[in-house]
Design an enzyme around this catalytic site. Structure first.
Site, PDB file in Angstrom:
ATOM      1  N   GLY A   6       0.846  -1.203   0.000  1.00 29.77           N
ATOM      2  CA  GLY A   6       0.000   0.000   0.000  1.00 29.77           C
ATOM      3  C   GLY A   6       0.877   1.247   0.000  1.00 29.77           C
ATOM      4  CG  HIS A   7       3.311   2.150   3.351  1.00 30.76           C
ATOM      5  ND1 HIS A   7       3.306   1.007   4.120  1.00 30.76           N
ATOM      6  CD2 HIS A   7       2.733   3.108   4.117  1.00 30.76           C
ATOM      7  CE1 HIS A   7       2.756   1.266   5.290  1.00 30.76           C
ATOM      8  NE2 HIS A   7       2.392   2.528   5.317  1.00 30.76           N
TER       9      HIS A   7
ATOM     10  CG  ASP B 279      -5.401   5.495   6.629  1.00 31.80           C
ATOM     11  OD1 ASP B 279      -5.762   4.981   7.683  1.00 31.80           O
ATOM     12  OD2 ASP B 279      -4.486   5.007   5.923  1.00 31.80           O
TER      13      ASP B 279
ATOM     14  NE  ARG C 208      -3.578   0.754  13.352  1.00 34.77           N
ATOM     15  CZ  ARG C 208      -4.127   1.180  14.477  1.00 34.77           C
ATOM     16  NH1 ARG C 208      -4.912   0.399  15.184  1.00 34.77           N
ATOM     17  NH2 ARG C 208      -3.895   2.385  14.912  1.00 34.77           N
TER      18      ARG C 208
END
Ligand code: AMP
Length: 288
Positions: A36-37, A154, A191
């Site tokens: 994702g990053h 997010d 997470r």
């Protein structure tokens, strides 16, 4: 790849890149990097000639020092991933330089945006987003990028950062990147490493529920409670009780009772064991 620790090193490198006519792209992260990053880095490289990534576990966005201390860290692995993705500069700020003694200045976005969903007082609270906007503003002031990249995973954070950049006249394009998911739909997150095998399987219900709601909306359901109920049903089937499932207008986070006129955000937060996961889908909008 340049590995910078001080503000001065970052500024020098960015001035050099800009002197060569390169556009500067920036993706702030807290490390423990995943695909994702790396999607943020790819997006940055597509439109910018010089890609900067910061890795900083920002203490002011955690409710307690122990939360920040427990956050996973692996500098060497992160640096290798970033180098492989073609990052030009990674900045690993020194906490003492970021937050000097007597630090007293905060950037706050109105609670209409920061006091709902994850920012509701009974959840993480608006101070979480005060920590986020303060660190992002500080990082922006050091890197001075032309464009900055944030994940739609997010969504509330991304909207708040967009609003801050607009309201405070940061001359920075804020670009949003689609959520990168595992094969079963679970959104990648640092997470996820905290999930047991069984929890990991059950966590797939989050996106299963959001997908079901998307399907219902595509078939013509417009009532927010129908969509919320579809997500709730999938979660309960997996033995999960949501912290919230909410339907909100995507541009201002006001509560939405129906879909249709304006793009809506269907957002969920759920504790899976001791791990708090969030996810969302955009309905009736363009999320590319
Ligand atoms: P974090 O390191 O969790 O603070 O996240 C840093 C940036 O990566 C934020 O803009 C996130 O929205 C983004 N991000 C995290 N997970 C994902 C994902 N699965 N897909 C896309 N972007 C993500």
């Amino acid at each position: 790849m340049i590995v910078a620790r001080s503000i001065e090193e970052v500024r020098r490198a960015v001035v050099g890149a800009r002197g060569e006519g390169r556009r500067v792209g920036f993706a702030p992260t807290m490390g423990a990097l995943h695909d994702g990053h790396l999607a943020l880095v790819e997006a940055s490289k597509r439109s910018c000639g010089f890609s900067v990534v910061s890795i900083f576990v920002n203490p002011t966005q955690f409710a307690s020092p122990s939360g920040a201390a427990a956050y996973p860290r692996d500098e060497e692995r992160d640096a290798a991933l970033l180098e492989g993705a073609g990052t030009d500069l990674v900045w690993l700020p020194d906490a003492a330089q970021v937050y000097p003694p007597e630090f007293a200045t905060w950037v706050t976005v109105d609670e209409r945006l920061t006091g709902v969903l994850c920012g509701a007082p009974e959840r993480r609270g608006p101070d979480h987003f005060r920590g986020v906007t303060t660190i992002v503003a500080k990082l922006f002031n050091v890197v001075e990028p032309d464009a900055a990249f944030f994940g739609r995973k997010d969504a509330q954070q991304a909207l708040i950062v967009q609003r801050m950049a607009r309201d405070l006249d940061f001359p920075i394009e804020i670009e949003l990147v689609p959520t990168v998911r595992e094969a079963d739909g679970l959104a990648l997150s640092s997470r996820n490493a905290g999930l047991s095998g069984d929890e990991r399987k059950r966590a797939a219900a989050i996106y299963a529920g959001l997908s079901k709601a998307e399907e219902l909306a595509a078939e013509g359901a417009t009532d927010a409670t129908t969509l919320v109920e579809a997500v709730g049903a999938e979660l309960r089937r997996a033995g999960l009780e949501p912290e919230y499932v909410e339907v909100r207008h995507a541009d201002d986070l006001t509560a939405a009772s129906t879909t249709g006129e304006r793009p809506i955000l269907l957002a969920v937060a759920v504790m899976v064991g001791d791990t708090r996961l969030i996810d969302n889908v955009l309905i009736g909008g363009d999320d590319r």
